[in-house]
Design a protein around this motif. Structure first.
Motif, mmCIF file in Angstrom:
data_model
loop_
_atom_site.group_PDB
_atom_site.id
_atom_site.type_symbol
_atom_site.label_atom_id
_atom_site.label_comp_id
_atom_site.label_asym_id
_atom_site.label_seq_id
_atom_site.Cartn_x
_atom_site.Cartn_y
_atom_site.Cartn_z
ATOM 1 N N THR A 38 -0.642 7.715 4.054
ATOM 2 C CA THR A 38 -1.479 6.882 4.712
ATOM 3 C C THR A 38 -0.694 5.707 5.313
ATOM 4 O O THR A 38 -0.605 5.506 6.729
ATOM 5 N N ALA A 39 0.178 5.094 4.330
ATOM 6 C CA ALA A 39 0.980 4.008 4.866
ATOM 7 C C ALA A 39 1.957 4.480 6.185
ATOM 8 O O ALA A 39 1.956 3.595 7.171
ATOM 9 N N PHE A 40 2.583 5.471 6.002
ATOM 10 C CA PHE A 40 3.602 6.009 6.950
ATOM 11 C C PHE A 40 2.583 6.383 8.204
ATOM 12 O O PHE A 40 2.989 5.940 9.376
ATOM 13 N N ALA A 41 1.485 6.876 8.226
ATOM 14 C CA ALA A 41 0.925 7.195 9.306
ATOM 15 C C ALA A 41 0.244 6.074 10.026
ATOM 16 O O ALA A 41 0.191 5.879 11.312
ATOM 17 N N ALA B 127 0.910 -1.340 0.068
ATOM 18 C CA ALA B 127 -0.013 0.043 -0.034
ATOM 19 C C ALA B 127 0.878 1.611 0.033
ATOM 20 O O ALA B 127 0.358 2.317 -0.313
ATOM 21 N N SER B 128 2.139 1.098 0.402
ATOM 22 C CA SER B 128 3.039 2.526 0.595
ATOM 23 C C SER B 128 3.212 2.964 -0.896
ATOM 24 O O SER B 128 3.674 4.025 -0.883
ATOM 25 N N LYS B 129 3.088 2.003 -1.831
ATOM 26 C CA LYS B 129 3.529 2.477 -3.319
ATOM 27 C C LYS B 129 2.490 3.741 -3.834
ATOM 28 O O LYS B 129 2.943 4.538 -4.179
ATOM 29 N N LYS B 130 1.178 3.267 -3.560
ATOM 30 C CA LYS B 130 0.105 4.266 -3.823
ATOM 31 C C LYS B 130 -0.255 5.301 -2.861
ATOM 32 O O LYS B 130 -0.542 6.350 -3.033
ATOM 33 N N LEU C 177 2.048 -6.090 9.593
ATOM 34 C CA LEU C 177 1.248 -5.067 8.844
ATOM 35 C C LEU C 177 2.241 -4.400 8.160
ATOM 36 O O LEU C 177 2.206 -3.852 6.847
ATOM 37 N N VAL C 178 3.071 -3.607 8.976
ATOM 38 C CA VAL C 178 4.200 -2.829 8.301
ATOM 39 C C VAL C 178 5.074 -3.584 7.185
ATOM 40 O O VAL C 178 5.069 -2.737 6.231
ATOM 41 N N ASN C 179 5.250 -4.682 7.589
ATOM 42 C CA ASN C 179 6.089 -5.535 6.513
ATOM 43 C C ASN C 179 5.215 -5.608 5.192
ATOM 44 O O ASN C 179 5.871 -5.084 4.108
ATOM 45 N N ARG C 180 3.909 -6.013 5.388
ATOM 46 C CA ARG C 180 3.158 -5.959 4.120
ATOM 47 C C ARG C 180 3.174 -4.725 3.496
ATOM 48 O O ARG C 180 3.128 -4.638 2.195
ATOM 49 N N MET C 181 2.911 -3.574 4.212
ATOM 50 C CA MET C 181 2.584 -2.121 3.320
ATOM 51 C C MET C 181 3.942 -1.842 2.631
ATOM 52 O O MET C 181 3.934 -1.063 1.337
ATOM 53 N N TYR C 182 5.040 -2.048 3.316
ATOM 54 C CA TYR C 182 6.191 -1.587 2.645
ATOM 55 C C TYR C 182 7.060 -2.694 1.920
ATOM 56 O O TYR C 182 7.803 -2.210 0.810
ATOM 57 N N ARG C 183 6.829 -3.918 2.054
ATOM 58 C CA ARG C 183 8.067 -4.694 1.264
ATOM 59 C C ARG C 183 7.154 -5.728 0.196
ATOM 60 O O ARG C 183 8.022 -6.433 -0.336
ATOM 61 N N LYS C 184 5.918 -5.543 0.328
ATOM 62 C CA LYS C 184 5.480 -6.644 -0.575
ATOM 63 C C LYS C 184 5.034 -6.002 -1.996
ATOM 64 O O LYS C 184 4.878 -4.616 -2.235
ATOM 65 N N GLU C 185 4.572 -6.690 -3.016
ATOM 66 C CA GLU C 185 4.203 -6.184 -4.360
ATOM 67 C C GLU C 185 2.909 -5.666 -3.917
ATOM 68 O O GLU C 185 2.081 -6.186 -3.440
ATOM 69 N N PRO C 186 2.511 -4.613 -4.818
ATOM 70 C CA PRO C 186 1.073 -3.990 -4.513
ATOM 71 C C PRO C 186 0.202 -4.822 -5.226
ATOM 72 O O PRO C 186 0.172 -5.613 -6.231
ATOM 73 N N ALA C 187 -0.799 -5.036 -4.475
ATOM 74 C CA ALA C 187 -2.131 -6.028 -4.821
ATOM 75 C C ALA C 187 -2.984 -5.042 -5.760
ATOM 76 O O ALA C 187 -2.868 -3.824 -5.702
#
Lengths: 505, 103
Positions: free
Chosen positions: A385-388, A378-381, A444-454
């Motif tokens: 919000t992902a940071f907050a 989610a941090s890509k787009k 959750l943080v890991n998911r937002m920053y390190r995974k490929e965007p869904a």
């Protein structure tokens, strides 16, 4: 301004404006069937909360200028504006204003927007009043007003089966709890002949069966609202199905208000060597472990956050229990500080989760829940919000240098200062529980920053400016409080002390 | 007020509360659940009136009971409104059929 006038208006403004907001919004939306213009209800709600804030400012400056607790009566009903009321009013108004701004965009497309704002303002007004009530029955009345408005807000999406189910569960369990509180108050009145909490304290010399049964009924009745563990089953449903702004209010303030109400009520009947505090510590330990273990296996983001509220309430119960039974003033101050930081960071987490939920599902007309997989990349787009959201989650798990670490530190350090062996074991247990909670926040943080965007992330809509403002302010507050916790000591110190004089020797 | 009257009133209160709670525990119909709640609240009203009487402040007890009646009516109205919406959107009033949210 005269402090009596300011205090009266502090209680009256939200209650009056609630009705005005509903009527104005209703007339406006009736008169303009297919108009696309914004409903004035939202601006009225924001204005009435700001006006309440002005009156609160006058009362607080008066209390600090004289250094005395403000007492006021309406007929036989007495109010007392002390540290606790100050802390609670300030917290609920700040969060309420931010949630109102956030809901401009979140609730903008719903029909019946005016009901939402009217009920939100009524709930905030009821919490304001509850903090100052010095009369047991008056305390219950404010509590009931808050409960009813929050039930309607939980079931706001009235055509969704899931939110109706959450509303029904919440209604039945809260109403049962309220009846128990009334019977408990009646038994205490039967024993002592007064309802004023300060008078109660003077008229009790020894424990008696009626007082013990009454106190137990109060613990159970308010315990439903606090979500003490065997009574918590409504909480994850209600908090996950409500509109996200309301989830933030429910999780950040309303369950803690139950705790404050319980402490006020027990403050009247607890003797200085009372055992009620040990009961709260026991429930606190149970809440920590059950909340953390259940949060670990959740697939939905908002349910997970709701379960994590259980464990945070456990920390507060521990601190207040130590304050009550072991004379731990510092633990109480730490618990008040944790109550405030939890309100800020849990609201931030729910608001950020709400941004994702709104842009992925609700703005497209679907009411599906936000599951963990939706957050992939989610941090890509949504970088901000992902940071907050990450700041909120890491702060909730208690990582330094964020606000959650500071408040847990103060709370646990205060408990250790009682020099009690069992309490030190409990503190070690609480520290381990805090580590365990990383087990569901960190992925959750890991998911937002390190995974490929869904796919769902890339298809998401852009975020409205009205949603950014409250999130940015809360993120700033969480980070600043982590570095400089002393900026809230003027608030937490008096609040802890005003609880302490009820329970201390 | 002598002991026997107060015992009778307290037993009635416990009885009303118990009947209501039993109703809440066994029934699955939403309307009946609300009726069970109402029965419990009647116990609370009775105890408030009784307590006011026995403390020599009957008007205080009665005014508290009136407040409870008002609050309880609002709860009942909200509950029935929810029941209407459940019937409309789910098509049943059986609470077993609306328990879809998992633990």
């Amino acid at each position: 301004m005269d402090e009596n006038t300011a205090f009266t208006w502090l209680l009256m403004v939200p209650m009056i404006s609630s009705a005005v907001i509903y009527l104005t919004g209703r007339i406006y939306s009736r008169s303009l069937k297919n108009g696309k213009r914004t409903n004035p209800a939202r601006w009225l709600a924001l204005m009435s909360l700001l006006v309440t804030g002005v009156f609160l400012y006058f009362v607080i400056t008066y209390v600090f200028s004289t250094g005395q607790t403000h007492y006021q009566n309406f007929g036989d009903v007495w109010f007392r504006f002390d540290g606790i009321s100050m802390m609670l009013s300030l917290l609920v108004l700040v969060l309420g204003i931010l949630v109102t701004i956030y809901s401009f965009a979140y609730m903008g497309k719903e029909s019946g927007e005016e009901k939402f704002y009217a009920l939100l303002v009524m709930m905030i007004g009821a919490i304001n009043g509850l903090g100052c009530a010095l009369d047991l029955f008056n305390l219950w009345v404010w509590f009931e007003v808050m409960t009813i408005s929050s039930i309607v807000l939980v079931a706001f999406y009235k055509d969704q089966a899931a939110s109706l189910e959450a509303g029904v569960k919440y209604l039945i369990q809260s109403a049962t709890g309220s009846v128990m509180v009334v019977i408990g108050i009646a038994l205490i009145f039967l024993e002592t002949g007064t309802l004023n909490i300060e008078m109660l304290r003077m008229s009790i010399s020894a424990p008696s069966p009626f007082l013990i049964v009454g106190g137990a009924l109060l613990v159970i009745g308010f315990g439903v609202k606090i979500a003490m563990v065997p009574l918590h089953t409504w909480l994850p449903d209600a908090h996950s199905q409500a509109p996200s702004g309301i989830s933030a209010m429910l999780s950040g303030v309303v369950i803690e208000v139950g705790l404050i109400a319980l402490l006020r009520a027990l403050g009247g009947i607890a003797l200085s060597d009372g055992r009620w505090g040990y009961l709260l510590i026991g429930f606190g330990v149970l809440n920590m472990i059950v909340g953390n273990l259940l949060a670990l296996r959740q697939k939905e983001v908002k349910r997970m956050l709701a379960y994590s509220s259980l464990s945070h309430v456990g920390y507060m119960l521990l601190g207040f229990g130590v304050l009550m039974s072991l004379n731990g003033l510092l633990a109480g101050v730490g618990a008040i500080f944790h109550l405030m930081t939890h309100g800020l960071m849990k609201s931030l987490a729910f608001l950020a989760a709400g941004v994702f939920l709104y842009n992925f599902h609700i703005s497209k007309g679907s009411h599906k829940a936000l599951v963990l997989d939706d957050l992939n990349g989610a941090s890509k787009k949504y970088p901000f919000t992902a940071f907050a959201f990450s700041v909120a989650l890491l702060s909730l798990s208690g990582l330094p240098p964020l606000a959650g670490f500071m408040s847990k530190w103060q709370l646990l350090a205060g408990v250790v200062q009682t020099q009690n062996t069992i309490m030190i074991i409990v503190v070690i247990f609480a520290g381990l529980m805090s580590v365990l909670s990383l087990g569901y926040y960190a992925p959750l943080v890991n998911r937002m920053y390190r995974k490929e965007p869904a796919d769902i992330v890339m298809e998401g809509k852009s975020v409205s400016i009205w949603m950014y403002i409250p999130m940015a302010l809360l993120t700033l507050a969480v980070v600043v409080l982590g570095f400089v916790p002393s900026i809230l000591y003027w608030l937490t110190g008096p609040a802890g002390y005003s609880l302490f004089i009820f329970f201390g020797q | 007020m002598n002991i026997s009257t107060s015992m009778i009133v307290l037993i009635a209160v416990i009885g009303l509360f118990g009947v209501g709670l039993y109703c809440l525990l066994i029934t699955r119909n939403l309307i009946r659940l609300l009726v069970g709640l109402q029965i419990m609240v009647k116990g609370a009203m009775l105890v408030l009136v009784f307590v006011g009487q026995s403390q020599g402040q009957p008007s205080l007890g009665q005014s508290m009971a009136l407040t409870v009646i008002v609050a309880d009516t609002i709860v009942a109205v909200v509950g029935l409104a929810l029941a209407v919406q459940v019937k409309r959107n789910v098509g049943t009033l059986d609470i077993a059929d609306i328990s879809k949210l998992k633990r």
